[in-house]
Write an enzyme that holds these catalytic residues in place. Sequence first.
Site, mmCIF file in Angstrom:
data_model
loop_
_atom_site.group_PDB
_atom_site.id
_atom_site.type_symbol
_atom_site.label_atom_id
_atom_site.label_comp_id
_atom_site.label_asym_id
_atom_site.label_seq_id
_atom_site.Cartn_x
_atom_site.Cartn_y
_atom_site.Cartn_z
ATOM 1 N N GLY A 8 0.803 -1.216 0.000
ATOM 2 C CA GLY A 8 0.000 0.000 0.000
ATOM 3 C C GLY A 8 0.833 1.261 0.000
ATOM 4 O O GLY A 8 0.343 2.335 0.325
ATOM 5 N N SER A 9 2.099 1.146 -0.379
ATOM 6 C CA SER A 9 3.014 2.289 -0.351
ATOM 7 C C SER A 9 2.907 3.167 -1.595
ATOM 8 O O SER A 9 3.440 4.272 -1.620
ATOM 9 C CB SER A 9 4.453 1.801 -0.212
ATOM 10 O OG SER A 9 4.814 1.013 -1.335
ATOM 11 N N GLY A 10 2.258 2.670 -2.649
ATOM 12 C CA GLY A 10 2.205 3.408 -3.901
ATOM 13 C C GLY A 10 3.397 3.172 -4.795
ATOM 14 O O GLY A 10 3.570 3.844 -5.811
ATOM 15 N N LEU A 11 4.240 2.197 -4.429
ATOM 16 C CA LEU A 11 5.423 1.871 -5.226
ATOM 17 C C LEU A 11 5.242 0.578 -6.020
ATOM 18 O O LEU A 11 6.205 0.032 -6.547
ATOM 19 C CB LEU A 11 6.655 1.751 -4.320
ATOM 20 C CG LEU A 11 6.998 2.983 -3.473
ATOM 21 C CD1 LEU A 11 8.247 2.721 -2.636
ATOM 22 C CD2 LEU A 11 7.192 4.211 -4.350
ATOM 23 N N GLY A 12 4.009 0.088 -6.080
ATOM 24 C CA GLY A 12 3.741 -1.139 -6.829
ATOM 25 C C GLY A 12 4.218 -2.388 -6.128
ATOM 26 O O GLY A 12 4.579 -3.379 -6.771
ATOM 27 N N SER A 57 2.830 -4.881 -4.312
ATOM 28 C CA SER A 57 2.143 -6.169 -4.499
ATOM 29 C C SER A 57 2.438 -6.765 -5.872
ATOM 30 O O SER A 57 2.770 -7.950 -5.990
ATOM 31 C CB SER A 57 0.630 -5.996 -4.311
ATOM 32 O OG SER A 57 0.334 -5.645 -2.984
ATOM 33 N N GLU A 103 -2.611 -11.708 -10.895
ATOM 34 C CA GLU A 103 -3.087 -10.723 -9.925
ATOM 35 C C GLU A 103 -4.461 -10.163 -10.279
ATOM 36 O O GLU A 103 -5.353 -10.095 -9.429
ATOM 37 C CB GLU A 103 -2.067 -9.585 -9.825
ATOM 38 C CG GLU A 103 -2.319 -8.662 -8.653
ATOM 39 C CD GLU A 103 -1.222 -7.629 -8.493
ATOM 40 O OE1 GLU A 103 -1.246 -6.905 -7.482
ATOM 41 O OE2 GLU A 103 -0.339 -7.543 -9.368
ATOM 42 N N ASP A 122 2.767 -1.788 -13.176
ATOM 43 C CA ASP A 122 3.677 -2.256 -12.135
ATOM 44 C C ASP A 122 4.411 -3.531 -12.516
ATOM 45 O O ASP A 122 5.608 -3.688 -12.256
ATOM 46 C CB ASP A 122 2.914 -2.487 -10.832
ATOM 47 C CG ASP A 122 2.262 -1.227 -10.304
ATOM 48 O OD1 ASP A 122 2.607 -0.136 -10.791
ATOM 49 O OD2 ASP A 122 1.397 -1.339 -9.415
#
Length: 342
Positions: A109-113, A115, A147, A159
Amino acid sequence: MIIRSKAPLRLGLAGGGTDVSPYSDLYGGLVLNATINLYAYCTIEETDDGFVRIISDDFGSDEKIPLEPFIKPDGPSKLVKGVFNRIVKDFRIPIKPFKVTIFSDAPVGSGLGASSTMVVCIVKAFVEWYNLPLGDYEISRLAYEVERKDLNLQGGKQDQYAAAFGGFNYMEFLQNDLVIVNPLKIKRWIVDELEASMLLYFTGSSRSSANIIQEQQKNVSEGDGGAIEATHQLKQGAIDMKWALLKGDMKSFAKILGASWENKKKMASAINNSAIQSAMDVALAAGAISGKVSGAGGGGFIMFMVEPTKKKKVVKALEELDGYVMPFEFTDGGVHGWKIYD
């Protein structure tokens, strides 16, 4: 035998959101992103106990499951289960008991992709283990399908391709999930100047992007003119930022980043919040030129553009808030894996 893999996380510089269906199917999407030296990691160890053991250090989970050709993809280890199920189905590999450990340098959930990068990392570990004939495009596509289709997790397409290819990439997203990755050759001095001019700040809170992306998809599907026009502008921002980056024009780069944030906020109501706005206000007051959240929004990391001589002042101001500044560098390499023989 032990198999390891690692895949880089990414910063979504411009065009994020245009890679999400139905927008990408209707209008075509464009995204500019770049990988950084934060990674997802996967280790597979062969065992002989008849079980699959999945350890996720990010979630603090440790699950032991009887080895079967299909494992119900649920719980905190569903990414591993989803990849395992798909690999067994598509390649008809002989199943063997194993232990897998996964973790990431950044929170989910960091916004850095994180998952999607993890899924690419897990796929690559299985590719190494079974010597599967998959290149970067095939790994990206398989990770995307696991995914988004097999596990029904909301999100876009950038991502997986960023994690597999690595580096600075200008990506095109077309109908029928067709993706074209255009690697950009950026001069070293431009990369150095961009690193000197950019701050990465974690807001102190992670978020689930699913609700934001669902609202974004709903707005496009229902023909919300404001949201669609904002997304068009985000796509144009990816075009403009690509040329600014190639020329090393940091003033234009910073201006486009700020404009992209203003347009991004129009795509869905939950993209901005008080914590994000507070960090924006503090950084801009301290001398930052512009900022934009990386990823879907709602939390995670914010990218700020700062004149390098004012960077220390902005860092000091942000340190008064609840989050923290994350040092980083851009990286060229994409996902890779290797084997260790006992």
